[in-house]
Write an enzyme that holds these catalytic residues in place. Structure first.
Site, mmCIF file in Angstrom:
data_model
loop_
_atom_site.group_PDB
_atom_site.id
_atom_site.type_symbol
_atom_site.label_atom_id
_atom_site.label_comp_id
_atom_site.label_asym_id
_atom_site.label_seq_id
_atom_site.Cartn_x
_atom_site.Cartn_y
_atom_site.Cartn_z
ATOM 1 N N LYS A 47 0.736 -1.064 0.124
ATOM 2 C CA LYS A 47 -0.083 0.040 0.011
ATOM 3 C C LYS A 47 0.784 1.176 -0.100
ATOM 4 O O LYS A 47 0.711 2.225 -0.938
ATOM 5 C CB LYS A 47 -1.007 -0.162 1.294
ATOM 6 C CG LYS A 47 -1.990 1.020 1.298
ATOM 7 C CD LYS A 47 -2.902 0.802 2.202
ATOM 8 C CE LYS A 47 -3.593 -0.479 2.296
ATOM 9 N NZ LYS A 47 -4.411 -0.853 3.525
ATOM 10 N N ARG A 58 -3.624 3.007 8.687
ATOM 11 C CA ARG A 58 -3.936 1.728 7.813
ATOM 12 C C ARG A 58 -2.976 0.941 7.662
ATOM 13 O O ARG A 58 -1.554 1.150 7.543
ATOM 14 C CB ARG A 58 -4.498 2.102 6.387
ATOM 15 C CG ARG A 58 -5.487 3.120 6.385
ATOM 16 C CD ARG A 58 -5.948 3.583 4.986
ATOM 17 N NE ARG A 58 -6.638 2.539 4.257
ATOM 18 C CZ ARG A 58 -6.877 2.746 2.751
ATOM 19 N NH1 ARG A 58 -6.582 3.504 2.278
ATOM 20 N NH2 ARG A 58 -7.796 1.630 2.429
ATOM 21 N N GLY A 78 -8.617 -7.445 4.361
ATOM 22 C CA GLY A 78 -9.227 -7.314 5.570
ATOM 23 C C GLY A 78 -8.654 -8.277 6.853
ATOM 24 O O GLY A 78 -9.157 -8.256 7.839
ATOM 25 N N MET A 96 -5.821 -7.417 8.323
ATOM 26 C CA MET A 96 -5.001 -6.345 9.408
ATOM 27 C C MET A 96 -6.064 -5.085 9.628
ATOM 28 O O MET A 96 -6.910 -5.049 9.133
ATOM 29 C CB MET A 96 -3.667 -6.152 9.134
ATOM 30 C CG MET A 96 -2.907 -7.352 9.148
ATOM 31 S SD MET A 96 -1.321 -7.143 8.723
ATOM 32 C CE MET A 96 -1.252 -6.531 7.070
ATOM 33 N N ARG A 101 -3.104 -1.343 -6.433
ATOM 34 C CA ARG A 101 -2.568 -2.639 -6.324
ATOM 35 C C ARG A 101 -2.517 -3.534 -7.622
ATOM 36 O O ARG A 101 -3.767 -3.335 -8.153
ATOM 37 C CB ARG A 101 -2.811 -3.320 -4.964
ATOM 38 C CG ARG A 101 -4.052 -3.724 -4.853
ATOM 39 C CD ARG A 101 -4.175 -4.261 -3.498
ATOM 40 N NE ARG A 101 -5.743 -4.522 -3.379
ATOM 41 C CZ ARG A 101 -6.585 -4.550 -2.155
ATOM 42 N NH1 ARG A 101 -5.666 -4.617 -1.014
ATOM 43 N NH2 ARG A 101 -7.728 -5.119 -2.085
ATOM 44 N N HIS A 134 -15.447 -8.124 1.022
ATOM 45 C CA HIS A 134 -14.618 -8.870 1.770
ATOM 46 C C HIS A 134 -14.679 -10.244 1.209
ATOM 47 O O HIS A 134 -13.679 -11.187 0.764
ATOM 48 C CB HIS A 134 -14.919 -8.967 3.353
ATOM 49 C CG HIS A 134 -13.898 -9.979 4.290
ATOM 50 N ND1 HIS A 134 -14.403 -11.147 4.477
ATOM 51 C CD2 HIS A 134 -12.853 -9.684 4.650
ATOM 52 C CE1 HIS A 134 -13.317 -11.810 5.044
ATOM 53 N NE2 HIS A 134 -12.388 -11.175 5.140
ATOM 54 N N ARG A 155 3.775 -48.487 -11.477
ATOM 55 C CA ARG A 155 3.930 -49.246 -10.074
ATOM 56 C C ARG A 155 3.298 -50.609 -10.448
ATOM 57 O O ARG A 155 2.224 -50.847 -10.260
ATOM 58 C CB ARG A 155 3.192 -48.493 -9.015
ATOM 59 C CG ARG A 155 3.755 -47.154 -8.657
ATOM 60 C CD ARG A 155 2.663 -46.272 -7.969
ATOM 61 N NE ARG A 155 1.575 -45.745 -8.992
ATOM 62 C CZ ARG A 155 1.189 -44.441 -8.754
ATOM 63 N NH1 ARG A 155 1.262 -43.845 -8.245
ATOM 64 N NH2 ARG A 155 0.264 -44.364 -9.787
ATOM 65 N N ARG A 165 8.749 -49.576 -12.537
ATOM 66 C CA ARG A 165 9.279 -50.093 -11.271
ATOM 67 C C ARG A 165 8.981 -51.463 -10.733
ATOM 68 O O ARG A 165 7.796 -51.916 -11.005
ATOM 69 C CB ARG A 165 8.810 -49.105 -10.086
ATOM 70 C CG ARG A 165 9.280 -49.421 -8.744
ATOM 71 C CD ARG A 165 8.977 -48.510 -7.734
ATOM 72 N NE ARG A 165 7.368 -48.715 -7.297
ATOM 73 C CZ ARG A 165 6.763 -47.840 -6.394
ATOM 74 N NH1 ARG A 165 7.402 -46.630 -6.144
ATOM 75 N NH2 ARG A 165 5.768 -48.077 -6.198
ATOM 76 N N GLU A 192 14.905 -43.367 -2.542
ATOM 77 C CA GLU A 192 13.911 -42.918 -1.820
ATOM 78 C C GLU A 192 14.261 -43.402 -0.091
ATOM 79 O O GLU A 192 13.474 -43.081 0.612
ATOM 80 C CB GLU A 192 12.633 -43.944 -1.837
ATOM 81 C CG GLU A 192 13.023 -45.213 -2.133
ATOM 82 C CD GLU A 192 11.820 -46.142 -2.762
ATOM 83 O OE1 GLU A 192 10.648 -45.684 -2.569
ATOM 84 O OE2 GLU A 192 12.202 -46.833 -3.604
ATOM 85 N N SER A 237 15.546 -42.026 -10.225
ATOM 86 C CA SER A 237 14.285 -41.209 -9.991
ATOM 87 C C SER A 237 14.122 -41.216 -8.540
ATOM 88 O O SER A 237 14.259 -42.217 -7.984
ATOM 89 C CB SER A 237 13.354 -42.303 -10.583
ATOM 90 O OG SER A 237 11.826 -41.609 -10.430
ATOM 91 N N GLY A 292 12.197 -40.928 -5.235
ATOM 92 C CA GLY A 292 10.844 -41.246 -4.900
ATOM 93 C C GLY A 292 10.743 -40.162 -3.536
ATOM 94 O O GLY A 292 10.772 -40.758 -2.461
ATOM 95 N N ASN A 304 8.227 -39.180 -2.121
ATOM 96 C CA ASN A 304 7.239 -39.584 -1.001
ATOM 97 C C ASN A 304 7.646 -40.186 0.265
ATOM 98 O O ASN A 304 7.601 -39.944 1.292
ATOM 99 C CB ASN A 304 5.843 -40.532 -1.359
ATOM 100 C CG ASN A 304 5.058 -39.669 -2.471
ATOM 101 O OD1 ASN A 304 5.209 -38.460 -2.660
ATOM 102 N ND2 ASN A 304 4.278 -40.330 -3.281
ATOM 103 N N ASP A 305 8.375 -41.497 -0.322
ATOM 104 C CA ASP A 305 8.802 -42.423 0.732
ATOM 105 C C ASP A 305 10.392 -41.687 1.495
ATOM 106 O O ASP A 305 10.678 -41.580 2.468
ATOM 107 C CB ASP A 305 9.510 -43.584 0.358
ATOM 108 C CG ASP A 305 8.336 -44.601 0.243
ATOM 109 O OD1 ASP A 305 7.346 -44.344 0.856
ATOM 110 O OD2 ASP A 305 8.506 -45.761 -0.198
ATOM 111 N N CYS A 324 9.503 -38.938 -9.125
ATOM 112 C CA CYS A 324 8.474 -39.567 -9.589
ATOM 113 C C CYS A 324 7.170 -39.634 -8.282
ATOM 114 O O CYS A 324 6.459 -40.335 -8.440
ATOM 115 C CB CYS A 324 8.434 -40.817 -9.975
ATOM 116 S SG CYS A 324 9.392 -42.118 -8.932
ATOM 117 N N TYR A 358 13.423 -34.665 -15.696
ATOM 118 C CA TYR A 358 12.227 -34.704 -15.976
ATOM 119 C C TYR A 358 11.370 -34.762 -14.469
ATOM 120 O O TYR A 358 12.139 -35.172 -13.488
ATOM 121 C CB TYR A 358 11.785 -35.733 -16.685
ATOM 122 C CG TYR A 358 11.914 -37.590 -16.137
ATOM 123 C CD1 TYR A 358 11.077 -37.719 -15.380
ATOM 124 C CD2 TYR A 358 13.175 -37.672 -16.426
ATOM 125 C CE1 TYR A 358 11.183 -39.265 -14.717
ATOM 126 C CE2 TYR A 358 13.313 -39.053 -15.617
ATOM 127 C CZ TYR A 358 12.452 -39.732 -15.086
ATOM 128 O OH TYR A 358 12.698 -41.149 -14.485
#
Length: 912
Positions: free
Chosen positions: A37, A106, A115, A117, A350, A466, A590, A645, A777, A796, A798, A800-801, A864, A884
């Site tokens: 602002k 302000r 809205g 603050m 803005r 708002h 998988r 895999r 992984e 690759s 992994g 997640n694991d 992956c 990739y």
């Protein structure tokens, strides 16, 4: 200031640090220091636009205050110097009895937090100066209205008085006068209301409303600083991923008044429609009102276009300023303005929040107008916005029961049960219910409910209320200003004529049209999804126009991106869909998913086999099934790489449930029915039972423990590839060994795989080039990547694991148990399973990339885990040099877009 001193680094007590900037001193590039602002008020001042004079207290002052609990030593004096200058400029003093200078205080952080603050208007009014204001304005009602607003805002914001107490007093005053709106209260009514408000402050805050104007201003400044850490502000920052250590600037601006009568007013304007992106006159205007009346949605506004009939001079000037600002910022601008007795004043601008569809349309429009280039257009949209555009929409052919119509504030198709307060919305949502939050108008305290709801419906307010602004920022469906709906939050129902909707009844709201329906309306695929699937092309109507904008930006993203995008797909159907969505191969097939359903018992027999003969018989049964799976997959992805895999099931997924089996055996024994097969099976399951299957006998370990398992899968892959080659296809199979922790594991499996591939080549006469690599992984794999690369042609990641093992989390357990608490406490800004943890998991990925390529420069690298489709994570993977990313088919367009944005952004940084 010292030449060597960085003005953006402040230290408590450092007299060289500048904490206050006049509007004439800043510019739009100082958002870190002056907040959005303040920086934009300075920019508009520099452009010569009509901005009320004022000054900005920096974010660094806020940080010192929040860290120490006290304002910087120099701040009070600096504010005094700038206040003196402002008073000289305005020709009057703050709170002067006969002709008071009034100011607003302000908030204004670097990133817009609508809205969340605090703001206090009309500072400087007191029992004495209100008389002077009335005399100078020639309007006693205006003066007392301004004073009651100050006490109400100051009491709630600064003194922490319950705002409902002021609202109730105002409602009682209107009821006593038998009027519906506050503008019908006269000066005498408002004078009484001021007395009532002051009593509320005395009772609730334990002190009188301050009469000293400088005390009012200082306390308001501290309140704005404190509002950075309110629960609603922290929740909003977590939702929008805004860092919590930025702090807010404070803008002190001389007041201009929109509540001086019918020739005054206040409004919000957009240079383009923030909902659709279309060019035109968009916004809201409210005569005889101050700014909070528009934003709060307490009174319904008129469309901005009607200002031309109300005050053509101001309207024409505003249109010219809007064009100036859009050309200057080269983007959609959101503008707040006030007209004081025919004089237009600019209070804020803005770069405006917009819907996902508007973002794509506006980006391409600005390219066509020559304001930005394609690279900048790509940076103006995000993968999150593209994902929103892929959500379903209501079926135009469905039979519907129209309940009402409001303003289309934020698009989308939302269906859920009606709820009338935030607590219920959150409670029902956590129980798995989809809800629509219904309010007369929302306020910042409703943020929890807005996040929990599928959509938001209000009976008041417009596109700049708002509810509308926050919903657009979150990508939530929203319909505002549905005036025909009588919302009764106390009785928890809404009525339209004779129709009553009780809490728990199902509603459907369309944020693209503003329509509200009774019951559940069926949904159909998004036109953007139809485009990606090749069933829709750019044309003339609105949906086709959006598709055209998406097409253009995606085409540019594909031209500039370095990262290729593959799919996680386990069957031909998913592979074909992924290919339509632009997948450049399969990064993760998988194979354990191929053994669910009818084949599950075959794998169970294999795992529980007692003899070599039993095991070999199971493998012989599985081989042709696996081969056919791969033939279909290679055919669907002909000419593109397919990374397969080898089997990686947590063992419990393929074994009978130990509890159910134990009960079955016990019941058989009680009946003296000796079922030797079940008894033998129970003994085997007990032998293989694991306390933590995710860290047990799975992946490469299973392949090494069960002779012939991986050999069977490698043979199936090789024979399928040979069959496709004989059919004139172009199979490009890659074999991935899962859960490797040491190079020796990989070497053993690779040696066996090479032998099987050689046998298949000899048997079929087909030359096969099958790359063999591994999944990184486990932390140890990442730390020994240099060694593992000696035996791997590709990695690759992994993730997640890798995230589970780095953090010591079991994803399925912790997300349900303590993740919510960690997010609420700010330990996580976002779940590490959603966006990659760059400092921990990311550091392992980076080091593994460097070590792997040091050993094998041509090592192919991919990811992956589902992080491969997360926008922020894609940028990280581009930065560390992966080749990739791979993700679920539906996220492929998002990954393509973000890969392009990452490449374009880094190229721009290099150029600069």
């Amino acid at each position: 200031m010292s030449e060597n001193k960085d003005p953006q680094v402040a230290v408590q007590g450092d007299q060289d640090v500048k904490f206050v900037y006049d509007f004439t001193e800043g510019n739009k590039d100082l958002k870190d220091l002056l907040g959005g602002k303040g920086a934009n008020l300075a920019e508009m001042t520099n452009l010569g636009l009509p901005v009320p004079p004022g000054f900005t207290i920096t974010t660094e002052a806020c940080k010192v205050y929040l860290d120490s609990g006290e304002e910087p030593v120099a701040l009070r004096d600096e504010v005094g110097v700038h206040l003196d200058a402002l008073e000289r400029k305005m020709g009057k003093k703050l709170g002067q009895a006969d002709d008071p200078l009034l100011v607003s205080v302000r908030s204004g952080a670097k990133f817009s937090m609508p809205g969340m603050m605090d703001t206090v208007l009309n500072i400087g009014l007191s029992d004495k100066s209100v008389q002077g204001l009335a005399k100078q304005a020639g309007d006693e009602r205006f003066a007392w209205d301004s004073y009651r607003r100050l006490i109400q805002m100051f009491g709630k914001t600064v003194l922490d008085v319950d705002g409902e107490l002021f609202e109730d007093a105002l409602e009682k005053a209107k009821h006593a006068k038998k009027v519906a709106v506050d503008t019908d209260l006269d000066a005498a009514d408002l004078k009484k209301l001021v007395t009532r408000f002051k009593k509320i402050v005395k009772t609730e805050a334990g002190r009188d409303f301050p009469q000293d104007p400088r005390e009012q201003m200082d306390l308001a400044i501290h309140a704005v600083f404190d509002s950075w850490n309110t629960d609603r502000a922290k929740l909003y920052r977590r939702q929008e991923r805004i860092p919590g250590d930025l702090g807010t600037a404070v803008n002190v601006c001389s007041m201009v008044f929109g509540n001086l009568g019918p020739d005054s007013g206040t409004g919000v304007a957009f240079t383009r429609d923030p909902a659709s992106g279309h060019q035109g006159v968009y916004g809201d205007y409210l005569q005889n009102a101050q700014g909070e009346d528009v934003v709060a949605g307490i009174r319904n506004t008129v469309p901005l276009a009607e200002l031309e009939q109300i005050d053509k001079k101001s309207y024409d000037q505003l249109m010219q300023i809007m064009e100036t600002l859009e050309n200057h910022y080269k983007d959609l601008c959101d503008i707040e303005f006030t007209i004081e007795r025919g004089q237009l004043w600019m209070l804020q601008t803005r770069v405006g929040k917009r819907t996902a569809g508007a973002a794509f349309r506006i980006a391409t429009q600005l390219v066509d107008q020559g304001l930005i280039d394609e690279a900048e257009a790509l940076q103006r949209v995000t993968g999150a916005q593209l994902a929103q555009l892929m959500f379903p929409r209501f079926d135009d052919e469905a039979k519907v029961e129209l309940l009402g119509r409001g303003i289309a504030a934020s698009p989308g198709a939302a269906v859920g049960k009606a709820v009338f307060d935030t607590y219920t919305a959150v409670k029902w949502s956590r129980s798995g219910e989809k809800v629509i939050l219904i309010r007369r108008e929302t306020n910042p305290d409703d943020l929890d409910g807005m996040i929990a709801a599928e959509g938001i419906l209000t009976s008041r307010g417009g596109k700049t209320s708002h509810a509308a602004v926050v919903a657009r920022g979150m990508g939530k469906t929203c319909v505002c200003g549905a005036e025909e709906l009588d919302v009764d939050t106390k009785r928890r129902r809404l009525t339209v004529g004779d129709v009553v909707v009780e809490e728990g009844d199902t509603l459907s709201i369309d944020g693209s049209t503003g329509k509200v329906y009774l019951g559940e309306v069926p949904v159909v695929p998004s036109p953007v999804v139809e485009y990606f699937e090749g069933r829709m092309h750019a044309g003339a109507d609105d949906a086709d126009e959006l598709v055209g904008a998406v097409h253009r930006i995606m085409a540019y993203a594909d031209r500039v991106r370095r990262l290729r995008v593959r799919a996680n797909a386990d069957n031909a159907e998913d592979a074909l869909r992924a290919r339509r969505f632009g997948a450049q191969g399969i990064g993760l097939c998988r194979t354990e998913h191929m053994f669910l359903g009818e084949r599950r018992e075959m794998v169970e027999k294999l795992i529980l086999a007692d003899t070599d003969t039993e095991r070999e018989d199971s493998l012989k049964q599985l081989l042709p099934l696996q081969k056919q799976d791969f033939v279909e997959l290679f055919e669907a992805m002909d000419g593109l790489p397919v990374t397969v895999r080898l089997l990686d099931p947590p063992l419990h997924e393929f074994l009978p449930d130990i509890t159910e089996l134990s009960v079955r055996v016990a019941l058989a024994e009680s009946r003296q029915d000796n079922n030797e097969n079940d008894l033998r099976l129970l003994q085997a399951v007990h032998r293989l039972h694991e306390q933590n299957p995710m860290l047990g006998l799975r992946g490469v370990r299973l392949g090494l423990v069960i002779p012939g398992l991986f050999a069977m899968q490698v043979r199936a892959i090789a024979e399928a590839a040979a069959a496709r080659k004989n059919a004139k296809g172009d199979p490009r199979a890659e074999i991935m060994i899962p859960l490797v922790g040491t190079v020796q594991e990989l070497e053993i499996v690779r040696e066996e795989a090479d032998r099987v591939i050689a046998e298949v080549q000899e048997q079929t006469g087909v030359t096969l080039k099958l790359a063999i690599g591994t999944m990184i992984e486990l932390p140890r794999a990442a730390l020994t990547a240099g060694q593992i690369a000696e035996a791997a042609q590709f990695f690759s990641f992994g993730t997640n694991d890798l995230t589970q093992t780095v953090w010591g989390f079991s994803r399925d357990d912790v997300e349900a148990s303590f993740f919510t608490a960690y997010l609420e406490k700010g330990i996580f800004g976002v779940s590490p399973f959603e966006t990659i943890d760059k400092d921990g998991v990311g550091a392992l990925v980076r080091s593994a990339v460097e070590a792997g390529r040091a050993t094998r420069p041509d090592l192919k690298l991919g990811v992956c885990g589902e992080h491969g489709g997360d926008p922020e994570s894609v940028h990280f993977f581009h930065e560390v040099g992966l080749d990739y990313v791979s993700c679920s088919p539906f996220r492929i367009p998002v990954a393509r877009l973000e890969a392009g944005r990452a490449a374009s952004s880094s190229a721009g940084s290099d150029h600069r």
